[in-house]
Write an enzyme that holds these catalytic residues in place. Structure first.
Site, PDB file in Angstrom:
ATOM      1  CE  LYS A   1      32.011  32.163  46.190  1.00  0.00           C
ATOM      2  NZ  LYS A   1      30.724  32.537  45.611  1.00  0.00           N
TER       3      LYS A   1
ATOM      4  CD  GLU B   1      43.309  38.346  36.743  1.00  0.00           C
ATOM      5  OE1 GLU B   1      43.148  37.189  37.213  1.00  0.00           O
ATOM      6  OE2 GLU B   1      42.520  38.868  35.942  1.00  0.00           O
TER       7      GLU B   1
ATOM      8  N   GLY C   1      30.891  36.864  44.958  1.00  0.00           N
ATOM      9  CA  GLY C   1      32.087  37.710  45.058  1.00  0.00           C
ATOM     10  C   GLY C   1      31.735  39.186  45.189  1.00  0.00           C
ATOM     11  NE  ARG C   2      27.505  39.993  40.503  1.00  0.00           N
ATOM     12  CZ  ARG C   2      27.720  38.755  40.067  1.00  0.00           C
ATOM     13  NH1 ARG C   2      28.938  38.257  40.079  1.00  0.00           N
ATOM     14  NH2 ARG C   2      26.730  37.998  39.639  1.00  0.00           N
TER      15      ARG C   2
ATOM     16  CD  GLU D   1      31.402  39.613  37.835  1.00  0.00           C
ATOM     17  OE1 GLU D   1      32.449  39.811  37.192  1.00  0.00           O
ATOM     18  OE2 GLU D   1      31.417  39.300  39.034  1.00  0.00           O
TER      19      GLU D   1
ATOM     20  CG  HIS E   1      35.125  70.861  35.201  1.00  0.00           C
ATOM     21  ND1 HIS E   1      34.984  72.162  34.809  1.00  0.00           N
ATOM     22  CD2 HIS E   1      34.625  70.799  36.467  1.00  0.00           C
ATOM     23  CE1 HIS E   1      34.463  72.881  35.796  1.00  0.00           C
ATOM     24  NE2 HIS E   1      34.231  72.059  36.811  1.00  0.00           N
TER      25      HIS E   1
ATOM     26  CE  LYS F   1      37.726  34.525  35.713  1.00  0.00           C
ATOM     27  NZ  LYS F   1      36.990  33.978  36.837  1.00  0.00           N
TER      28      LYS F   1
HETATM   29  O1  F6P Z   1      35.711  38.584  37.310  1.00  0.00           O
HETATM   30  C1  F6P Z   1      35.172  37.347  37.612  1.00  0.00           C
HETATM   31  C2  F6P Z   1      35.236  36.999  39.051  1.00  0.00           C
HETATM   32  O2  F6P Z   1      34.885  35.670  39.160  1.00  0.00           O
HETATM   33  C3  F6P Z   1      34.352  37.883  39.929  1.00  0.00           C
HETATM   34  O3  F6P Z   1      33.042  37.469  39.972  1.00  0.00           O
HETATM   35  C4  F6P Z   1      35.064  37.782  41.231  1.00  0.00           C
HETATM   36  O4  F6P Z   1      34.652  38.773  42.111  1.00  0.00           O
HETATM   37  C5  F6P Z   1      36.498  37.906  40.797  1.00  0.00           C
HETATM   38  O5  F6P Z   1      36.547  37.175  39.596  1.00  0.00           O
HETATM   39  C6  F6P Z   1      37.525  37.405  41.756  1.00  0.00           C
HETATM   40  O6  F6P Z   1      37.364  36.055  42.053  1.00  0.00           O
HETATM   41  P1  F6P Z   1      38.061  35.402  43.323  1.00  0.00           P
HETATM   42  O7  F6P Z   1      37.561  36.095  44.521  1.00  0.00           O
HETATM   43  O8  F6P Z   1      37.659  33.951  43.283  1.00  0.00           O
HETATM   44  O9  F6P Z   1      39.546  35.582  43.168  1.00  0.00           O
END
Ligand code: F6P
Length: 520
Positions: free
Chosen positions: A203, A209, A262-263, A348, A379, A489
């Site tokens: 987003k 990452e 995002g979620r 979240e 199990h 972060k």
């Molecule tokens: O973990 C925090 C967060 O901001 C989530 O809300 C989001 O889904 C994820 O990181 C990834 O963010 P982006 O889509 O901006 O890479």
């Protein structure tokens, strides 16, 4: 005292009574309970009769919902009001799955035309890749997609693919979320760069990452294909300029909007990899199923609303009976990622300690969610569910008809799902043998899908989205921001500078010692 305060007090008194009452006894006391507490909508059946609430408790919880303003909040959500106050945004994921011709507005501005235009581009792209009309730099058709993203840019698409993937897909879809280089290395192993699309989903297009993995995947493509490799890059973002700067060609950049959390984003171009790998029919079925749940949530009275009643059952356990953990057990191997998806959706969204206007929340908020596929979980952690010292309510999700395999095995799976719900509630009294005694009286919800179709999956996910929203309204919190992920972060960037020797930032002694050990 407000009506909501009165309702919360009534909940606490009712829960005191519920704590000492046998759930199983309620079926005699309340004829027709199983039928009355079994609801249906959008192809899903939800049985809430094994929850610890009496008929009067359900009425009281509905009073709490009304007094907390669930109906007005629901209206504001669908109307595109600023329900995410700390970021000044609506939360309009419903617009993404509404059929063409809908009229959703974000803060009064129409968004449906843009949604439809992007959806049409997604469809054209998916069909062109599948037919081979859009091929790789060497002219070979695409046979694999590497989807790179994390959190909301990963969990939904991963769940959908796992749930709906064909046994022998025409296009293989692999996911990379973790910055741990092991995940990318595994995903790329065996793939031919000339036949692989790399879809980067973020987003913000700033997530450490995702950018790290996307740069490494781009390098892998370029090492094999040179500059032409960029034709294999697709980017999905609410910051399309950053996506273009990364190298994705203009016609392979797909936008979404800041009013999509995002979620809550799998319905947007975030789901593009699934649309390509599953085909458009499946993806549009998923949207249609979610839209059916939206229609239900929007129109049904609260006492017939699946998302509302599921939320109320969870709140009865969480706040009335003080239960801080919930298990989610899908009796369907294809839904094994549902608990992970719900962890982000619920924890979240509702892991908050201040209200939307910044005051301490006077109630406990989101329960911690964990789980795994049944019967595997039986199990592993079911010992604790049956005989542990804590009562952990369980959501059981089952699918009547298997998509594949032996119907006899499927019957065994269903028998286990039903039997576990029974065992949790009924228990087994063995006063003479305390080791084998099952106390029972452990609540569960039972969700039944006829078949694991795209439509049913869409409805299931949307059910949980709206359930999470209703809980947030009861607790008075903003379910659509996530400030709690920011500090880690920031500190990770500082620690990285320390590890790379670029800085010597001050830290507490424990952290300092760990950094020193890693640098040694
Ligand atoms: O973990 C925090 C967060 O901001 C989530 O809300 C989001 O889904 C994820 O990181 C990834 O963010 P982006 O889509 O901006 O890479």
């Amino acid at each position: 005292m407000t009506d909501a305060d009165t309702a919360w007090r009534a909940l606490s008194a009712a829960a005191d009574a519920a704590a000492t009452r046998a759930i199983a006894g309620l079926f005699d006391a309340e004829p027709g309970r199983a039928q009355r507490l079994t609801l249906e909508a959008a192809g899903l059946v939800l049985d809430l009769s094994k929850q610890p609430w009496s008929r009067a408790d359900v009425a009281l919880m509905l009073d709490l919902a009304r007094a907390s303003g669930v109906e007005a909040a629901r209206e504001a959500l669908f109307a595109g009001g600023i329900v995410n106050r700390s970021e000044g945004r609506p939360a309009l994921h419903m617009a993404l799955r509404a059929p063409d011709g809908a009229d959703f507005r974000a803060g009064g501005v129409p968004v449906s035309p843009e949604v439809e235009a992007t959806r049409a581009r997604m469809r054209a792209f998916a069909e062109a890749v599948r037919s081979g009309a859009r091929a790789g730099a060497t002219g070979k058709p695409f046979r694999a997609i590497v989807h790179i993203g994390i959190g909301g840019s990963d969990l939904g698409p991963r769940l959908i693919w796992e749930a709906l993937r064909p046994l022998q897909p025409q296009i293989d879809l692999r996911f990379v979320a973790n910055v741990d280089p092991a995940e990318l290395a595994q995903a790329l192993t065996g793939l031919d760069p000339a036949q692989t699309l790399v879809v980067t989903v973020s987003k913000t297009f700033t997530t450490q990452e995702t950018l790290t993995n996307a740069e490494a995947a781009r390098a892998w493509l370029r090492a094999a294909l040179g500059e032409a490799a960029d034709a294999h890059l697709v980017a999905v973002s609410a910051a399309p300029d950053r996506a273009r700067a990364f190298g994705a060609p203009q016609d392979q950049v797909f936008a979404f909007w800041d009013w999509v959390g995002g979620r809550y984003s799998l319905w947007s171009a975030v789901g593009l990899s699934c649309a390509v790998a599953l085909g458009w029919e499946a993806f549009s079925g998923l949207l249609a199923g979610a839209a059916a749940m939206d229609d239900h949530f929007r129109a049904a009275p609260l006492d017939a609303s699946l998302p509302t009643l599921l939320a109320l059952a969870h709140v009865f356990n969480r706040n009335g009976l003080g239960r801080p953990i919930r298990a989610v057990v899908p009796y369907a191997q294809r839904l094994r990622l549902l608990p992970a998806f719900l962890q982000q959706l619920e924890m979240e969204s509702n892991g908050k300690r201040v209200t939307a206007d910044g005051r301490p929340v006077p109630h406990a908020t989101a329960a911690a969610v964990f789980g795994d596929a049944g019967t595997n979980g039986q199990h592993a952690f079911f010992q604790l569910l049956h005989q542990g010292t804590d009562v952990i309510p369980v959501d059981i999700v089952a699918v009547r008809e298997a998509r594949e395999g032996d119907p006899a095995a499927q019957r065994k799976l269903l028998a286990n799902a039903v039997a576990q719900a029974e065992a949790l509630m009924v228990g087994r009294a063995m006063p003479e043998d305390t080791q084998r005694h099952f106390p029972g009286n452990r609540p569960s919800s039972f969700l039944l899908l006829d078949r694991l179709t795209p439509e049913a999956l869409g409805a299931l996910i949307a059910l949980y989205e709206h359930k999470t929203f209703v809980e947030g309204v009861l607790w008075g919190i903003n379910s659509f921001d996530q400030w709690g992920v920011e500090l880690g972060k920031t500190l990770a960037a500082r620690v990285l500078a320390d590890l790379e020797g670029a800085a010597a930032n001050p830290h507490d002694p424990s952290t300092q010692a760990l950094i020193a050990r890693l640098k040694a």
